[in-house]
Structure formats: structure tokens, C-alpha cells
Design an enzyme around this catalytic site. Structure first.
Site, mmCIF file in Angstrom:
data_model
loop_
_atom_site.group_PDB
_atom_site.id
_atom_site.type_symbol
_atom_site.label_atom_id
_atom_site.label_comp_id
_atom_site.label_asym_id
_atom_site.label_seq_id
_atom_site.Cartn_x
_atom_site.Cartn_y
_atom_site.Cartn_z
ATOM 1 N N HIS A 186 21.807 6.821 -9.579
ATOM 2 C CA HIS A 186 21.352 6.910 -10.976
ATOM 3 C C HIS A 186 22.434 7.488 -11.902
ATOM 4 O O HIS A 186 22.763 6.895 -12.927
ATOM 5 C CB HIS A 186 20.104 7.793 -11.078
ATOM 6 C CG HIS A 186 18.958 7.328 -10.222
ATOM 7 N ND1 HIS A 186 18.763 6.020 -9.898
ATOM 8 C CD2 HIS A 186 17.941 8.014 -9.629
ATOM 9 C CE1 HIS A 186 17.679 5.904 -9.138
ATOM 10 N NE2 HIS A 186 17.162 7.108 -8.958
ATOM 11 N N SER A 196 0.828 -1.208 0.000
ATOM 12 C CA SER A 196 0.000 0.000 0.000
ATOM 13 C C SER A 196 0.864 1.261 0.000
ATOM 14 O O SER A 196 0.355 2.368 0.140
ATOM 15 C CB SER A 196 -0.966 -0.017 1.186
ATOM 16 O OG SER A 196 -0.272 -0.331 2.361
ATOM 17 N N GLU A 249 14.736 18.317 -12.549
ATOM 18 C CA GLU A 249 13.310 18.125 -12.288
ATOM 19 C C GLU A 249 12.686 19.480 -12.026
ATOM 20 O O GLU A 249 13.286 20.305 -11.329
ATOM 21 C CB GLU A 249 13.106 17.224 -11.060
ATOM 22 C CG GLU A 249 12.956 15.765 -11.405
ATOM 23 C CD GLU A 249 12.707 14.877 -10.198
ATOM 24 O OE1 GLU A 249 12.493 13.682 -10.418
ATOM 25 O OE2 GLU A 249 12.732 15.350 -9.049
HETATM 26 C C1 BG6 Z 1 14.123 8.518 -7.577
HETATM 27 C C2 BG6 Z 1 14.401 9.652 -6.633
HETATM 28 O O1 BG6 Z 1 15.027 7.479 -7.367
HETATM 29 O O2 BG6 Z 1 14.223 8.972 -8.909
HETATM 30 C C3 BG6 Z 1 13.446 10.802 -6.894
HETATM 31 O O3 BG6 Z 1 14.263 9.211 -5.299
HETATM 32 C C4 BG6 Z 1 13.467 11.188 -8.347
HETATM 33 O O4 BG6 Z 1 13.768 11.908 -6.078
HETATM 34 C C5 BG6 Z 1 13.284 9.969 -9.241
HETATM 35 O O5 BG6 Z 1 12.411 12.105 -8.561
HETATM 36 C C6 BG6 Z 1 13.452 10.316 -10.699
HETATM 37 O O6 BG6 Z 1 13.087 9.239 -11.492
HETATM 38 P P1 BG6 Z 1 12.531 9.463 -12.980
HETATM 39 O O7 BG6 Z 1 12.361 8.093 -13.491
HETATM 40 O O8 BG6 Z 1 11.262 10.237 -12.839
HETATM 41 O O9 BG6 Z 1 13.582 10.245 -13.690
#
Ligand code: BG6
Length: 492
Positions: free
Chosen positions: A242, A14, A218
Site C-alpha cells: 500500500h 464465505s 490504525e
Molecule cells: C489491509 C491490511 O491490506 O489493509 C490490514 O491487511 C489493514 O492489516 C488494511 O488493516 C487497511 O485498509 P484500510 O482501507 O482500512 O486503510
């Protein structure tokens, strides 16, 4: 390979991750026929609810158009729910009984009662849950797979502790550490670009490349997630995992094969050539109010407990790779929240053209646009058509929406869960890879935290701290924005 059946247990059914990513991805796989025969999904969480309530929730998470209603109903028919605690044997025994019943009802033979445990959970319960599962729900004699997601610790020590505890319960072969960037189409394409094209292969080094920039932007802040985010900050949230995964794929040597271990060996090898990132190679920022005052600053987030927080929401860090291929080439890693746009890309900027034939022509750049609007394009100088001999910057452009208009690009989680079903670890983080990534980032994180380095404030909706352009210039990056804007970027 899986034979028999598989039960996918979504722990934390959930929670936010399950809602936004896990269930939609599972449905995507189901809808496209990728589930092995006799697949069942069991949601597990603390919330008490009936199956009807659970199905209602799952349908809300999946949000599909009416045309998929029939498939959604079929998907719900293989989905059940069990509530229970995360730290109690009796709860897991109950879960186990539930799964055994499903297996027996579907006539799955011993040795084929495979189970996939997807932990969509906060890290504080990873270990208690892993222990409960191993003791009570592990399917002996069949295949068990455990999917975990970051944060894998806060620094090198905590990550090693976590890894040791998890490693005592499940083998490395059973563990799938998700970094969802590895499931993105363009990130998966990096190896193909590099190793299936002779012209990229031969210019991929310090002799031709001036700098590499990996950017994550973002357009929204931490709204509602301030509580989680404040403990971690942008470096742990996005850069250490990432962007660093992207860096390792860009920088590694050619693996001897496409096997998961061959690829991961090369990633670890190149990461081991990177010394810890130093504070003087870092620029950190935190967003304040938007210029027009309509968007709140980070410190005004209601979910944030520490109103004096110095957690960065923006960072640009430079990593150096000390090997023959990359010595002297800065890898600039840039990530920020509450910026002016949504964009993830890799920008490889090549050296200046030698000689004086063309004065100050812009540098070539290879851009790998991860999102939105997947593309690979190369900025190059061309003669301005007509009677003049002027040069003009143009692009060789492979935009996916035009070239592959009839192909669907799967969501990253969909691609990764399919890999787990297939037992392919290539796009998952191995324990030594994680260890070396933390080794590179931990001294910097500790220094920023112990000396409480105050991040530079930038306005919500801006490009980041004003010092950014000056900072990247120090590493030799040249910006040609005035002369060139990629024409495709505004296409939806
Ligand atoms: C996540 C982070 O791992 O990746 C977030 O915790 C971030 O803060 C997100 O917004 C971004 O992922 P994507 O796929 O939207 O680029």
C-alpha cells in the site's frame, strides 16, 4: 470492453474479504447502475448451504438501510451459490455447469460468455484454484479476468514462483492484482495534483522538497487476526504494497499518456532507482499493553501461536530514490497498528526559506489526507493579521466534506471492481512492479528475520516507539505540532 454478459464468480464467498469488501462493493456497483447488462454473481466456497441460507448471509454482509431493500432483493435475484472443493476437478465442473445454465437461460451468445473470477482466498489455495478454473471453468472464445489479492508471496523468490505458476495459466492481460490503496480517492488524485497543476509540477523535486513522509496509523491491534498477521508483519502487510504504491505515484515521472501501461511503465522505472532498504534505515516496533492495562499486548493475542514472536506491528523505513529528481530526499514510510489514531496521509515537507528575513519560520508542508476526512491542504506562513508583523502558520485547505459535500466517495473496492469490468489495468499491480518492490524489501525482511531483531515495545494506543521522533529527525523531518494543529482533523 465487455459485450454480452458477465458472470462474476466470487471464490471464497464465505470468507472475511468477501464479507467485508467484495459483496458490499458489488452491491454498491449494482445499486449505482454500473453492472453491464446480463451480469450474474456466483458465490463459491466449501461450506454447504442452500440458496436461502446464502442469500441471508449475503444480506447480512451488505448491511444496507431499509430504503435499499428493493435493490438488495434484485441483487439477490442475480446471486447464486455453488459449494465445492478448491482442489477437485469435479467441483469445478459442477461450477461450470451452473454458470453455463445461467448463460443459456439469459440467451448469451457464444463469444460473449465472459467470466470474472474474484479470488477472495488465502494464498495457499491461489494456485490450485487457478488451475481448477483454467482447466474446467475458463470460457474459451470469451473474455476471462482473474482478480487476486495480496499476499503475493513472502519475498522475492516466493513471489516469483507464484507469478510463474499464475502466468502459466492466465495472461498478464487477464490478471488483476488488487492493491486496494490504488482504489482510494486520494491516491487516485495524486496524478491529477501533480500533472494537472503547473505550480505543483515545478516544485516537485529535490531542489524544493526536504523529505516526504507517508503515514499509516490504525488505532486497533491484530485482535483475532494474529494468526495471519504473525507470518507477515506490518512491512509485508502494509508498507511493501500500500505505502509503496503511494510512493511510486508520488515519485514517478509523468507518463506519456493515461494508458495503464504508460502509467505502470513509469512506476516500474522509478522503483528501479531505489536500492534495497537497509536495516540502519529502519525502526521496528511491536505493541505491548496499553498504559492503563485495558488493551492487551500483541503477544497476548489468543490467535498468536508464537508467544516469543518478533514480528513488527510498527515500522518506519526510509527509501532513497537515486535519480535526478529525488537524489538525497528521504521517503519515510511509517506504519503501525494499535496506535493513538486512525490516519493515512502523505506529508511533503519543503525546504527552509532562504535568507534571514523571517527567523525560523516553519517549513511549508503539503498534506494529502487519504483517510479519514479526505483533504489536501498546504501549510504556509502568513502575517498575523493586525498591527503586528509576526508570522503565523495557516493553511490553504481543500477539505472534501465541505467542497464536495454532495458527492459520494466510493469505497476502494467498488472503484477497483468497476475498473476490472471496464478492463482498465491502471490501478492494478503489474508483475514487474511487484518484482521490483520485492527486490527492495526482501534483503531487509530476511535480515530482520534471520537475526531475529527484537522490535521496540510501544504501548497500545501510543504514537509508537519513543525513539520515533528522534529517528525521523535524523532524516531532516521537522515537527511543528506544538505550533500547529490542522483545524479540520476532528470533524466527522
Ligand atoms: C489491509 C491490511 O491490506 O489493509 C490490514 O491487511 C489493514 O492489516 C488494511 O488493516 C487497511 O485498509 P484500510 O482501507 O482500512 O486503510
Amino acid at each position: 470492453q465487455l459485450h454480452g454478459g458477465i458472470t462474476i464468480v466470487v471464490l471464497g464467498a464465505s470468507g472475511d474479504l468477501a464479507k467485508k469488501k467484495t459483496f458490499p462493493a458489488l452491491f454498491g456497483l449494482y445499486r449505482n447502475g454500473f453492472f453491464p447488462p446480463k451480469t450474474h454473481i456466483v458465490g463459491y466456497a466449501r461450506t454447504k448451504m442452500t440458496h436461502e441460507e446464502y442469500h441471508k448471509r449475503v444480506s447480512q454482509y451488505i448491511k444496507v438501510p431499509e430504503v435499499f431493500r428493493k435493490q438488495l432483493n434484485e441483487f439477490l435475484a442475480i446471486s447464486t451459490y455453488v459449494d465445492g472443493q478448491y482442489d477437485e476437478d469435479a467441483s469445478y465442473q459442477n461450477l461450470n455447469k451452473h454458470i453455463e445454465k445461467i448463460e443459456n437461460d439469459s440467451h448469451i451468445a457464444d463469444g460473449h460468455k465472459n467470466r470474472l473470477f474474484y479470488m477472495a482466498l488465502p494464498p495457499s489455495v491461489f494456485i490450485p484454484v487457478a488451475k481448477g478454473l483454467k482447466k474446467n471453468v475458463y470460457s474459451r472464445g470469451s473474455i476471462n479476468r482473474v482478480v487476486v489479492e495480496k499476499p503475493f508471496g513472502m519475498d522475492l523468490d516466493s513471489s516469483r514462483r507464484l507469478d510463474k505458476e499464475l502466468g502459466a495459466l492466465f495472461s498478464e492481460d487477464e490478471i488483476y492484482r488488487i492493491d486496494h490503496y490504488l482504489g482510494k480517492e486520494m491516491v487516485k488524485n495524486i496524478m491529477t495534483l501533480r500533472f494537472a497543476n503547473v505550480f505543483f509540477g515545478s516544485i516537485w523535486n529535490a531542489q524544493h522538497i526536504e523529505n516526504v513522509q507517508i503515514t499509516f496509523k490504525e488505532p486497533f491491534g491484530t485482535e483475532g487476526r494474529g494468526g495471519y498477521f504473525d507470518e507477515f508483519g506490518i512491512i509485508r502487510d502494509v508498507i511493501q504494497n500500500h505505502l509503496f504504491q503511494v510512493l511510486s505515484l508520488l515519485a514517478m515521472e509523468r507518463p506519456i499518456s493515461m494508458s495503464a501501461e504508460a502509467i505502470r511503465d513509469e512506476k516500474v522505472k522509478v522503483l528501479r532507482c531505489i536500492p534495497p532498504i537497509v536495516v540502519s534505515d529502519a525502526l521496528v516496533g511491536q505493541y505491548g499493553k496499553s498504559v492503563d492495562g485495558t488493551k492487551p499486548g500483541y503477544l497476548e493475542d489468543d490467535t498468536l501461536k508464537n508467544k516469543q514472536s518478533v514480528t513488527p506491528t510498527f515500522a518506519t523505513l526510509v527509501a532513497w530514490i537515486n535519480n535526478e529528481r529525488w537524489q538525497g530526499v528521504p521517503f519515510i514510510l511509517k506504519a503501525g497498528k494499535a496506535l493513538n489514531e486512525s490516519k493515512v496521509d502523505v506529508r511533503i515537507q519543503f525546504k527552509n526559506v532562504a535568507g534571514q528575513l523571517f527567523k525560523e519560520v516553519p517549513r511549508n508542508e503539503l498534506v494529502i489526507r487519504v483517510q479519514p476526512n479526505e483533504a489536501v491542504y498546504m501549510k504556509f506562513n502568513n502575517k498575523l493579521p493586525g498591527l503586528s508583523f509576526q508570522t503565523t502558520i495557516s493553511e490553504l485547505d481543500l477539505s472534501y466534506h465541505r467542497r464536495y459535500s454532495d458527492l459520494r466517495i466510493p469505497d476502494a473496492y467498488e472503484a477497483l471492481i468497476l475498473d476490472v469490468l471496464r478492463g482498465d489495468h491502471s490501478n492494478f499491480v503489474r508483475n514487474d512492479e511487484l518484482d521490483v518492490a520485492w527486490t527492495i524489501f526482501t534483503p531487509l525482511l530476511h535480515e530482520l528475520e534471520t537475526s531475529k531483531v527484537k522490535p521496540i515495545e510501544y504501548a497500545y494506543g501510543s504514537r509508537g516507539p519513543k525513539q520515533l521522533d528522534e529517528f525521523v529527525k535524523r532524516y531532516g523531518f521537522r515537527r511543528h505540532q506544538e505550533q500547529y494543529i490542522w483545524p479540520i482533523q476532528n470533524v466527522d
